[in-house]
Design a protein around this motif. Sequence first.
Motif, mmCIF file in Angstrom:
data_model
loop_
_atom_site.group_PDB
_atom_site.id
_atom_site.type_symbol
_atom_site.label_atom_id
_atom_site.label_comp_id
_atom_site.label_asym_id
_atom_site.label_seq_id
_atom_site.Cartn_x
_atom_site.Cartn_y
_atom_site.Cartn_z
ATOM 1 N N VAL A 234 9.091 16.489 4.174
ATOM 2 C CA VAL A 234 8.651 15.597 5.242
ATOM 3 C C VAL A 234 9.352 14.245 5.178
ATOM 4 C CG1 VAL A 234 6.650 14.347 6.157
ATOM 5 C CG2 VAL A 234 6.430 16.749 5.451
ATOM 6 N N GLU A 235 9.553 13.749 3.972
ATOM 7 C CA GLU A 235 10.118 12.404 3.836
ATOM 8 C C GLU A 235 11.576 12.313 4.290
ATOM 9 O OE1 GLU A 235 10.068 14.186 -0.405
ATOM 10 O OE2 GLU A 235 8.893 14.268 1.441
ATOM 11 N N ARG A 236 12.208 13.451 4.582
ATOM 12 C CA ARG A 236 13.580 13.410 5.074
ATOM 13 C C ARG A 236 13.646 13.008 6.543
ATOM 14 N NH1 ARG A 236 16.809 16.664 1.593
ATOM 15 N NH2 ARG A 236 18.587 16.058 2.875
ATOM 16 N N LYS B 57 5.421 15.319 11.668
ATOM 17 C CA LYS B 57 4.873 14.539 10.560
ATOM 18 C C LYS B 57 5.542 13.169 10.524
ATOM 19 C CE LYS B 57 2.473 18.030 8.727
ATOM 20 N NZ LYS B 57 1.017 18.044 8.586
ATOM 21 N N ASN B 58 4.781 12.145 10.220
ATOM 22 C CA ASN B 58 5.341 10.804 10.188
ATOM 23 C C ASN B 58 6.138 10.585 8.910
ATOM 24 O OD1 ASN B 58 5.822 8.203 11.173
ATOM 25 N ND2 ASN B 58 4.153 7.358 9.940
ATOM 26 N N MET C 154 0.853 -1.191 0.000
ATOM 27 C CA MET C 154 0.000 0.000 0.000
ATOM 28 C C MET C 154 0.887 1.238 0.000
ATOM 29 S SD MET C 154 -3.057 1.064 2.632
ATOM 30 C CE MET C 154 -1.954 1.146 4.053
ATOM 31 N N SER C 155 0.596 2.159 -0.851
ATOM 32 C CA SER C 155 1.432 3.345 -0.954
ATOM 33 C C SER C 155 1.151 4.286 0.190
ATOM 34 C CB SER C 155 1.170 4.072 -2.282
ATOM 35 O OG SER C 155 -0.170 4.499 -2.357
ATOM 36 N N GLY C 156 2.190 5.034 0.593
ATOM 37 C CA GLY C 156 2.060 5.998 1.676
ATOM 38 C C GLY C 156 1.575 7.323 1.147
ATOM 39 N N PRO C 157 1.539 8.333 2.032
ATOM 40 C CA PRO C 157 1.088 9.656 1.627
ATOM 41 C C PRO C 157 2.032 10.271 0.619
ATOM 42 C CG PRO C 157 2.074 9.707 3.818
ATOM 43 C CD PRO C 157 1.943 8.275 3.440
ATOM 44 N N ALA C 158 1.496 11.111 -0.227
ATOM 45 C CA ALA C 158 2.332 11.780 -1.225
ATOM 46 C C ALA C 158 3.354 12.661 -0.544
ATOM 47 C CB ALA C 158 1.444 12.644 -2.134
ATOM 48 N N PRO C 159 4.592 12.741 -1.085
ATOM 49 C CA PRO C 159 5.626 13.568 -0.481
ATOM 50 C C PRO C 159 5.188 15.026 -0.422
ATOM 51 C CG PRO C 159 6.562 12.115 -2.154
ATOM 52 C CD PRO C 159 5.077 12.019 -2.271
ATOM 53 N N GLN C 160 5.529 15.685 0.702
ATOM 54 C CA GLN C 160 5.246 17.105 0.852
ATOM 55 C C GLN C 160 6.546 17.859 0.638
ATOM 56 O OE1 GLN C 160 2.904 18.123 4.317
ATOM 57 N NE2 GLN C 160 2.178 16.029 4.495
ATOM 58 N N HIS C 161 6.589 18.631 -0.427
ATOM 59 C CA HIS C 161 7.855 19.242 -0.820
ATOM 60 C C HIS C 161 7.986 20.646 -0.266
ATOM 61 C CE1 HIS C 161 8.983 15.926 -3.374
ATOM 62 N NE2 HIS C 161 7.781 15.930 -3.887
ATOM 63 N N ALA C 162 9.228 21.073 -0.139
ATOM 64 C CA ALA C 162 9.528 22.400 0.376
ATOM 65 C C ALA C 162 9.041 23.459 -0.600
ATOM 66 C CB ALA C 162 11.036 22.545 0.573
ATOM 67 N N PRO C 163 8.769 24.681 -0.097
ATOM 68 C CA PRO C 163 8.383 25.765 -0.979
ATOM 69 C C PRO C 163 9.522 26.134 -1.906
ATOM 70 C CG PRO C 163 8.855 26.587 1.222
ATOM 71 C CD PRO C 163 8.871 25.104 1.296
ATOM 72 N N PRO C 164 9.224 26.768 -3.036
ATOM 73 C CA PRO C 164 10.286 27.189 -3.939
ATOM 74 C C PRO C 164 11.279 28.079 -3.220
ATOM 75 C CG PRO C 164 8.121 27.503 -4.939
ATOM 76 C CD PRO C 164 7.888 27.151 -3.512
ATOM 77 N N PRO C 165 12.559 28.088 -3.647
ATOM 78 C CA PRO C 165 13.561 28.916 -2.986
ATOM 79 C C PRO C 165 13.166 30.373 -2.884
ATOM 80 C CG PRO C 165 14.624 27.388 -4.501
ATOM 81 C CD PRO C 165 13.149 27.249 -4.708
ATOM 82 N N LEU D 193 8.719 6.651 17.230
ATOM 83 C CA LEU D 193 9.592 7.253 18.240
ATOM 84 C C LEU D 193 8.860 8.334 19.029
ATOM 85 C CD1 LEU D 193 12.318 7.581 19.597
ATOM 86 C CD2 LEU D 193 13.006 9.086 17.704
ATOM 87 N N VAL D 194 8.085 9.155 18.351
ATOM 88 C CA VAL D 194 7.342 10.215 19.035
ATOM 89 C C VAL D 194 6.400 9.617 20.088
ATOM 90 C CG1 VAL D 194 5.598 12.019 18.735
ATOM 91 C CG2 VAL D 194 7.526 11.875 17.144
#
Length: 332
Positions: free
Chosen positions: A124-126, A132-133, A1-12, A195-196
Motif C-alpha cells: 500500500v505504501e508504494r 488505499k491512502n 503522529m504515526s500513520g497506519p502500519a504498512p500492509q505488505h504483499a503476500p509471500p511470493p 487526489l481520489v
Amino acid sequence: MSGPAPQHAPPPSQHVPVLLDRVLELLAPSIAAENAVVVDGTLGLGGHAEAMLRAHPRLTLVGLDRDHQALELAGRRLEPYADRTHLVHAVYDELPEVLDRLGIPRIHGMLLDLGVSSLQLDEVERGFSYSKNAALDMRMDPSTGQTAADVLNTYAPGDLIRVLRDYGEERFAKRIVSSIVRRREQTPFRDSQELVELLYDSVPAASRRTGGHPAKRTFQALRIEVNGELEALRGVLPAALEAIDVGGRLVVLSYHSLEDRMVKRAFAEEVSSRTPAGLPVELPGHEAQWRLLSRGAESADEQEIAANPRAASVRLRAGERVADTTVSRETT
C-alpha cells in the motif's frame, strides 16, 4: 503522529501468475532444449520464472526487474535454481546491455508481463492503488526518479493534460487538470486520497456510474508517466525481436490498450514480407522474420479471472522467429 502500519504483499508462494499455463505452453518448444536461455523481462515475484525453471531442468533464466524488493523476493523463491539464474536490476529496455554483460549473444525465449506488479499493488505504501491512502509515489524503482506527487505539483497544465489524455485516455482531462491546478496553488498534493477526492468531484456523476472508478484512468496515466513505461516498451520490443534466435519465441502480456497496440504493431511489421509491393515473387532474404502464435489478442477465461481477478484485463500476443536475414526495411 504515526500513520497506519504498512500492509505488505503476500509471500511470493501465494502469488498467482497471469495466464501461467498458456505462457508455459507457448514458450515450451523454444526453451526445452539444452543450453536454452529465456529472459523474463518483468520478473516481479518470480511466478512465471519459477514455473519455467521447474518445467525445463536445462534452462538458464535471466530475470530483469527495476524493483530491488521484487528482485530480493524473487531471489528467495528461485533459490533452488540459483545455478541457472541471473537476476539483474534493470529496466527491460536495457536488454541488449544486460545480455552483452552476461556474454549471451542470442536467446531462445522472452516473456514480458507488463504493467504494475502484484507486489507493487499490494504494498500500500508504494501508492499505486487508489483504494488505499498512501503517499503519491508510484515509482517501480523507489530509489530514483520523480514521484506521482512531483508530476501533479510541478507539471505545466498542458503537460498534465497530455499525460492524462495520452496515457490514461481520460476524456475529462482538461476538467481534471483545472481542478488539480486550483488545488495545488493552495497546497501541494501528497497523498492518494487527496487526489481520489478531487477526481470524484471532477468527473461527472453520469460517468462515475458507467465508466468505472473515476480515479482509474488518472492513476494509470501518472504511473505510466512516472515510470516511462511506454518509452521502455517502445525500446524493448525491437531489442527482443532482434535478440531472439530462429525458433525462439516472444510472449507479451499487456493490460491496457496503449501497450497492446504497440505490441500488435511490432509483431505486424515482423510477420510481413520485406519484398517491395508489386513484385510477383518473394525476393531471397526478404521473407517475413516472424510468425504469429496467437490469433489476435488472447484473453483469460472466466475460470482464471474468478481465481485471479487481475487477469481480467490481460491481452496476450505471441510470436516465433522463423528467419534471420540481414535485409532491413529501410533498404526495401
